[in-house]
Design a protein around this motif. Structure first.
Motif, PDB file in Angstrom:
ATOM      1  N   PHE A 135       0.832  -1.203   0.000  1.00  0.00           N
ATOM      2  CA  PHE A 135       0.000   0.000   0.000  1.00  0.00           C
ATOM      3  C   PHE A 135       0.871   1.259   0.000  1.00  0.00           C
ATOM      4  CE2 PHE A 135      -2.403   3.057   2.822  1.00  0.00           C
ATOM      5  CZ  PHE A 135      -3.233   3.515   1.809  1.00  0.00           C
ATOM      6  N   ALA A 136       1.836   1.308   0.947  1.00  0.00           N
ATOM      7  CA  ALA A 136       2.693   2.490   1.058  1.00  0.00           C
ATOM      8  C   ALA A 136       3.567   2.643  -0.188  1.00  0.00           C
ATOM      9  CB  ALA A 136       3.562   2.392   2.307  1.00  0.00           C
ATOM     10  N   LEU A 137       4.144   1.546  -0.666  1.00  0.00           N
ATOM     11  CA  LEU A 137       5.081   1.609  -1.789  1.00  0.00           C
ATOM     12  C   LEU A 137       4.381   2.067  -3.065  1.00  0.00           C
ATOM     13  CD1 LEU A 137       8.015   0.930  -2.701  1.00  0.00           C
ATOM     14  CD2 LEU A 137       7.052  -1.194  -3.594  1.00  0.00           C
ATOM     15  N   PHE A 138       3.255   1.414  -3.398  1.00  0.00           N
ATOM     16  CA  PHE A 138       2.621   1.757  -4.671  1.00  0.00           C
ATOM     17  C   PHE A 138       1.990   3.142  -4.612  1.00  0.00           C
ATOM     18  CE2 PHE A 138       2.975  -2.851  -5.243  1.00  0.00           C
ATOM     19  CZ  PHE A 138       3.650  -2.833  -6.451  1.00  0.00           C
ATOM     20  N   THR A 139       1.498   3.528  -3.413  1.00  0.00           N
ATOM     21  CA  THR A 139       1.008   4.890  -3.278  1.00  0.00           C
ATOM     22  C   THR A 139       2.131   5.886  -3.552  1.00  0.00           C
ATOM     23  OG1 THR A 139      -0.531   4.168  -1.586  1.00  0.00           O
ATOM     24  CG2 THR A 139      -0.105   6.512  -1.717  1.00  0.00           C
ATOM     25  N   SER A 140       3.277   5.645  -2.919  1.00  0.00           N
ATOM     26  CA  SER A 140       4.347   6.630  -3.059  1.00  0.00           C
ATOM     27  C   SER A 140       4.903   6.635  -4.485  1.00  0.00           C
ATOM     28  CB  SER A 140       5.455   6.383  -2.038  1.00  0.00           C
ATOM     29  OG  SER A 140       6.196   5.254  -2.381  1.00  0.00           O
ATOM     30  N   LEU A 141       4.969   5.460  -5.133  1.00  0.00           N
ATOM     31  CA  LEU A 141       5.444   5.433  -6.518  1.00  0.00           C
ATOM     32  C   LEU A 141       4.500   6.204  -7.434  1.00  0.00           C
ATOM     33  CD1 LEU A 141       6.796   1.798  -7.006  1.00  0.00           C
ATOM     34  CD2 LEU A 141       8.074   3.925  -6.716  1.00  0.00           C
ATOM     35  N   ALA A 142       3.199   5.962  -7.242  1.00  0.00           N
ATOM     36  CA  ALA A 142       2.226   6.661  -8.079  1.00  0.00           C
ATOM     37  C   ALA A 142       2.294   8.162  -7.834  1.00  0.00           C
ATOM     38  CB  ALA A 142       0.817   6.135  -7.793  1.00  0.00           C
ATOM     39  N   VAL A 143       2.320   8.553  -6.556  1.00  0.00           N
ATOM     40  CA  VAL A 143       2.349   9.980  -6.225  1.00  0.00           C
ATOM     41  C   VAL A 143       3.605  10.633  -6.805  1.00  0.00           C
ATOM     42  CG1 VAL A 143       2.637  11.611  -4.323  1.00  0.00           C
ATOM     43  CG2 VAL A 143       0.947   9.806  -4.153  1.00  0.00           C
ATOM     44  N   THR A 144       4.752   9.962  -6.648  1.00  0.00           N
ATOM     45  CA  THR A 144       5.996  10.542  -7.132  1.00  0.00           C
ATOM     46  C   THR A 144       5.986  10.670  -8.651  1.00  0.00           C
ATOM     47  OG1 THR A 144       7.081   9.462  -5.293  1.00  0.00           O
ATOM     48  CG2 THR A 144       8.487  10.385  -6.985  1.00  0.00           C
ATOM     49  N   ALA A 145       5.590   9.594  -9.327  1.00  0.00           N
ATOM     50  CA  ALA A 145       5.608   9.625 -10.793  1.00  0.00           C
ATOM     51  C   ALA A 145       4.728  10.755 -11.321  1.00  0.00           C
ATOM     52  CB  ALA A 145       5.144   8.285 -11.345  1.00  0.00           C
ATOM     53  N   ILE A 146       3.551  10.882 -10.753  1.00  0.00           N
ATOM     54  CA  ILE A 146       2.620  11.898 -11.263  1.00  0.00           C
ATOM     55  C   ILE A 146       3.059  13.299 -10.835  1.00  0.00           C
ATOM     56  CG2 ILE A 146       0.235  12.696 -11.252  1.00  0.00           C
ATOM     57  CD1 ILE A 146      -0.590   9.754 -10.855  1.00  0.00           C
ATOM     58  N   SER A 147       3.528  13.451  -9.594  1.00  0.00           N
ATOM     59  CA  SER A 147       3.966  14.773  -9.117  1.00  0.00           C
ATOM     60  C   SER A 147       5.120  15.303  -9.953  1.00  0.00           C
ATOM     61  CB  SER A 147       4.431  14.696  -7.662  1.00  0.00           C
ATOM     62  OG  SER A 147       3.387  14.314  -6.838  1.00  0.00           O
ATOM     63  N   VAL A 148       6.052  14.412 -10.278  1.00  0.00           N
ATOM     64  CA  VAL A 148       7.252  14.822 -10.984  1.00  0.00           C
ATOM     65  C   VAL A 148       6.924  15.318 -12.395  1.00  0.00           C
ATOM     66  CG1 VAL A 148       9.203  13.742 -12.161  1.00  0.00           C
ATOM     67  CG2 VAL A 148       9.014  13.585  -9.703  1.00  0.00           C
ATOM     68  N   THR A 149       5.944  14.689 -13.019  1.00  0.00           N
ATOM     69  CA  THR A 149       5.580  15.126 -14.363  1.00  0.00           C
ATOM     70  C   THR A 149       4.612  16.313 -14.314  1.00  0.00           C
ATOM     71  OG1 THR A 149       4.106  13.237 -14.276  1.00  0.00           O
ATOM     72  CG2 THR A 149       6.023  13.027 -15.661  1.00  0.00           C
ATOM     73  N   ALA A 150       3.614  16.216 -13.430  1.00  0.00           N
ATOM     74  CA  ALA A 150       2.623  17.298 -13.369  1.00  0.00           C
ATOM     75  C   ALA A 150       3.260  18.589 -12.861  1.00  0.00           C
ATOM     76  CB  ALA A 150       1.468  16.895 -12.459  1.00  0.00           C
ATOM     77  N   GLY A 151       4.175  18.469 -11.903  1.00  0.00           N
ATOM     78  CA  GLY A 151       4.856  19.651 -11.388  1.00  0.00           C
ATOM     79  C   GLY A 151       5.639  20.347 -12.479  1.00  0.00           C
ATOM     80  N   TYR A 152       6.265  19.560 -13.333  1.00  0.00           N
ATOM     81  CA  TYR A 152       7.016  20.140 -14.459  1.00  0.00           C
ATOM     82  C   TYR A 152       6.082  20.886 -15.394  1.00  0.00           C
ATOM     83  CZ  TYR A 152       9.896  20.560 -18.595  1.00  0.00           C
ATOM     84  OH  TYR A 152      10.572  21.062 -19.666  1.00  0.00           O
ATOM     85  N   ALA A 153       4.968  20.239 -15.710  1.00  0.00           N
ATOM     86  CA  ALA A 153       4.022  20.877 -16.623  1.00  0.00           C
ATOM     87  C   ALA A 153       3.526  22.193 -16.055  1.00  0.00           C
ATOM     88  CB  ALA A 153       2.846  19.939 -16.893  1.00  0.00           C
ATOM     89  N   LEU A 154       3.180  22.193 -14.772  1.00  0.00           N
ATOM     90  CA  LEU A 154       2.645  23.412 -14.169  1.00  0.00           C
ATOM     91  C   LEU A 154       3.707  24.494 -14.063  1.00  0.00           C
ATOM     92  CD1 LEU A 154       0.347  22.035 -11.366  1.00  0.00           C
ATOM     93  CD2 LEU A 154      -0.324  23.416 -13.314  1.00  0.00           C
ATOM     94  N   SER A 155       4.951  24.087 -13.889  1.00  0.00           N
ATOM     95  CA  SER A 155       6.007  25.077 -13.730  1.00  0.00           C
ATOM     96  C   SER A 155       6.451  25.653 -15.069  1.00  0.00           C
ATOM     97  CB  SER A 155       7.196  24.432 -13.018  1.00  0.00           C
ATOM     98  OG  SER A 155       8.303  25.281 -13.045  1.00  0.00           O
ATOM     99  N   ARG A 156       6.437  24.828 -16.129  1.00  0.00           N
ATOM    100  CA  ARG A 156       7.110  25.222 -17.367  1.00  0.00           C
ATOM    101  C   ARG A 156       6.225  25.383 -18.595  1.00  0.00           C
ATOM    102  NH1 ARG A 156      11.158  26.124 -14.546  1.00  0.00           N
ATOM    103  NH2 ARG A 156      13.276  25.652 -15.221  1.00  0.00           N
ATOM    104  N   LEU A 157       5.190  24.570 -18.706  1.00  0.00           N
ATOM    105  CA  LEU A 157       4.464  24.555 -19.968  1.00  0.00           C
ATOM    106  C   LEU A 157       3.268  25.498 -19.914  1.00  0.00           C
ATOM    107  CD1 LEU A 157       4.461  20.703 -20.589  1.00  0.00           C
ATOM    108  CD2 LEU A 157       6.194  22.376 -21.211  1.00  0.00           C
ATOM    109  N   ALA A 158       3.028  26.174 -21.038  1.00  0.00           N
ATOM    110  CA  ALA A 158       1.857  27.027 -21.133  1.00  0.00           C
ATOM    111  C   ALA A 158       0.745  26.218 -21.770  1.00  0.00           C
ATOM    112  CB  ALA A 158       2.186  28.262 -21.972  1.00  0.00           C
ATOM    113  N   PHE A 159      -0.133  25.641 -20.954  1.00  0.00           N
ATOM    114  CA  PHE A 159      -1.247  24.883 -21.513  1.00  0.00           C
ATOM    115  C   PHE A 159      -2.539  25.559 -21.084  1.00  0.00           C
ATOM    116  CE2 PHE A 159       0.143  23.011 -17.548  1.00  0.00           C
ATOM    117  CZ  PHE A 159      -1.022  22.902 -16.825  1.00  0.00           C
TER     118      PHE A 159
END
Lengths: 352, 276
Positions: B75-99
């Motif tokens: 539970f802890a591992l897959f939650t953290s993997l999912a959260v990290t994977a999505i945060s790392v990409t979504a954070g980039y998009a919000l910081s850099r891309l004009a969408f």
């Protein structure tokens, strides 16, 4: 490679920064885009490398139209103002990055990085991280990284702005040497007229998104097309005298003094406003066109001394003289202007 | 070196306020390993009897401590993997891309970040039932990851915001695609943030109680926190508190170890990234 910019227009939102600009940069030439901040020189640079899309107009490298081509495919090397080195890679990896992206062979990469590092004199720093380098060394790494894949064009965005005065002198000649040695077409963006004049073959001076004049540094200094150009080039700067056209020359504002005008200058009708630009080296004690004033400021610069002379009508002329004059603050002087070196401008600032 | 402030008044205040915590932790430790005569405070002997749950079946309907631990870990591992994977990409998009609607997403992120998630639990329950994920570990993982995301994305965006824009442009000029630039040049710069998100969301998953209890009450998806809770509820007044404390210690051990190992990396989240 020749660069031609044709009818380039760039707007950010509703603000048009550059309107309908055209510029031709010859192959192997180093051109400076010079101007005050906000004049659009960096915008032009970023349009050439593809970071900014042009709103309209065309951009050609040689015969190739690259207007719609992405940055990656333009083969342009850029040196950014803060160098933009990759902090987690050492110098070797920084320089090798463009080659690795291109998938060059390992042997090729090693050889090319070595060669370029020797060219910019950082051969012994390859294992260091950017944080362990001085400003000048970082600058050299940035240059090496921009040059390593043999780009068609090198762009430099205020490359010397972050260096201290002494290093700036050194890197000025270094960048010029490297540019000449590689024979690359280079564009330098700067707000420093000394940099532009000393490093470049030609200068495009810009103001409010327009190119005011495009010529060699010497020509631009001696033959400026407007008072803006005349005022931007030269250190210490040119001094301006306001007045109106009158019988036999220009009558200074608030004064009965009339300066005779050289035959080469066509004055407008009597009563029209005119400006004279007089460079400090052409206002000297023994020139013929005498004018009275008081020394209001003295600045010792070592080899030379700079005097501000306030005329009777309140305008100020500058004079730069070699060391050894016996003039003091407050002295009344009667110095002369070299009549044939006067630059005359009309009310709109255009050269007469 | 002379100090401007004396240390001891500060230490004293800190000690007074943390004393209850310290006392509780001490008794957790002591009681887990000792026997006591009821009504006394001083232990009468050392025992490992309370840790019998590790090697015997407690016969309380669950499928043994190790299965539950594995559940918790997954539970802890897959939650953290999912959260990290999505945060790392979504954070980039919000910081850099004009969408489109970027401002809306940023605003939404802050609102969700501050939102009391417990109030959503009935809606989530219905949705999970509809999807057939009720009473499954996957269902709880999805929900937990979704609720952790606003925080993760916000922190990652903060880290990305500190990476100079020119580094990205330099990479593009060097001929690299946007993805290569992100992967090779930008991600290494935000690695502290990535580590912090990974560890934080793991710990958060490890200690989550409400979501597993409400959304996966069955035995198959039981995690350590719900295991502890059933132990109390089933026992009623007869509950074996020493056993409970031993399980609690077992449950808390990974958290303590992770904190000790990674405390420097965890501090990054306060030092390096979060802006605004």
């Amino acid at each position: 490679m020749r660069i031609s910019i044709e009818n380039f227009t760039k707007a950010f939102g509703t603000t048009t920064v550059i309107k309908d600009m055209s510029l031709e940069i010859n192959s192997g030439e180093m051109l400076a885009l010079l101007g005050p901040s906000g004049c659009g020189k960096s915008t032009t640079l970023f349009a050439i490398c593809g970071i900014h899309r042009m709103n309209s107009g065309r951009l050609l490298f040689g015969e190739r139209d690259v207007t719609r081509i992405s940055s990656q495919q333009r083969n342009v090397g850029v040196v950014f103002q803060n160098y933009a080195l990759y902090p987690h890679m050492n110098v070797f990896d920084n320089i090798a990055f463009p080659l690795k992206v291109r998938r060059d062979t390992r042997a090729d990469i090693e050889r090319k990085v070595k060669d370029i590092a020797d060219l910019v004199h950082i051969g012994e720093l390859l294992h260091r991280k950017p944080a362990e380098l001085s400003g000048g060394q970082q600058q050299r790494v940035a240059l090496a990284r921009a040059l390593v894949r043999e780009p068609d064009i090198l762009l430099l965005d205020e490359p010397l702005a972050n260096l201290d005065a002494k290093l700036r002198l050194e890197m000025r000649s270094e960048i010029r040497r490297i540019q000449q040695q590689t024979g690359i077409t280079a564009v330098l963006v700067t707000h420093d007229q000394v940099e532009a004049m000393s490093m470049c073959d030609r200068i495009a001076i810009m103001d409010q998104g327009k190119i005011m004049q495009l010529s060699s540094p010497k020509e631009m200094y001696e033959d400026p097309s407007s008072d803006f150009v005349a005022g931007f080039l030269g250190n210490p700067p040119i001094a301006f005298l306001e007045g109106v056209a009158a019988e036999g020359g220009m009558r200074l504002a608030n004064s009965e003094v009339t300066l005779p005008v050289p035959a080469a200058i066509n004055l407008p009708d009597h009563g029209a406003a005119v400006r004279f630009g007089i460079r400090p080296e052409f206002f000297q004690p023994d020139n013929d066109l005498k004018i009275k004033g008081r020394i209001s400021f003295v600045e010792t610069q070592g080899r030379e001394e700079l005097y501000d002379v306030t005329l009777e009508n309140g305008s100020v002329l500058r004079s730069i003289q070699s060391q050894g004059g016996s003039f003091k603050l407050g002295d009344n002087v009667n110095w002369g202007i070299a009549g044939d070196r006067i630059l005359a401008f009309d009310a709109a600032g255009n050269r007469l | 070196m002379r100090q401007n402030f004396r240390n001891w008044p500060v230490l004293l205040v800190l000690f007074v306020f943390s004393a209850p915590l310290l006392i509780m932790l001490t008794f957790l430790l002591v009681d887990a390993f000792t026997t006591k005569v009821p009504g006394t405070m001083v232990p009468s002997g050392v025992t490992l009897h309370h840790f019998r749950f590790l090697w015997t079946d407690l016969d309380n309907g669950s499928w043994g401590i190790w299965g539950v631990t594995l559940n918790t870990f997954n539970f802890a591992l897959f939650t953290s993997l999912a959260v990290t994977a999505i945060s790392v990409t979504a954070g980039y998009a919000l910081s850099r891309l004009a969408f489109p609607a970027r401002g809306f997403f940023l605003g939404g992120l802050i609102v969700l970040h501050a939102f009391p998630t417990v109030t959503l639990i009935i809606a989530i329950f219905l949705i999970l039932q509809l999807l057939g994920l009720y009473n499954t570990l996957i269902g709880v993982i999805v929900v937990k990851a979704a609720l952790e995301l606003p925080f993760g994305i916000w922190v990652m965006k903060g880290f990305y915001d500190t990476v100079p824009w020119e580094i990205e442009m330099a990479g593009v000029q060097d001929g690299a695609s946007r993805f290569t630039v992100w992967w090779k040049l930008i991600l290494p710069q935000v690695q502290p943030g990535l580590m912090a998100i990974l560890i934080f969301s793991f710990l958060s998953g490890w200690s989550e109680f409400i979501l597993p209890m409400v959304l996966a009450p069955g035995n198959d998806a039981q995690v350590l926190s719900t295991y502890l809770a059933t132990m109390l509820l089933d026992g009623g007044t007869q509950a074996d508190f020493n056993l409970f404390k031993a399980v609690g210690l077992f449950y808390a051990l990974p958290v303590i170890i992770i904190y000790l190992v990674f405390q420097n990396k965890l501090m990054n989240i306060y030092g390096g990234g979060t802006k605004g």
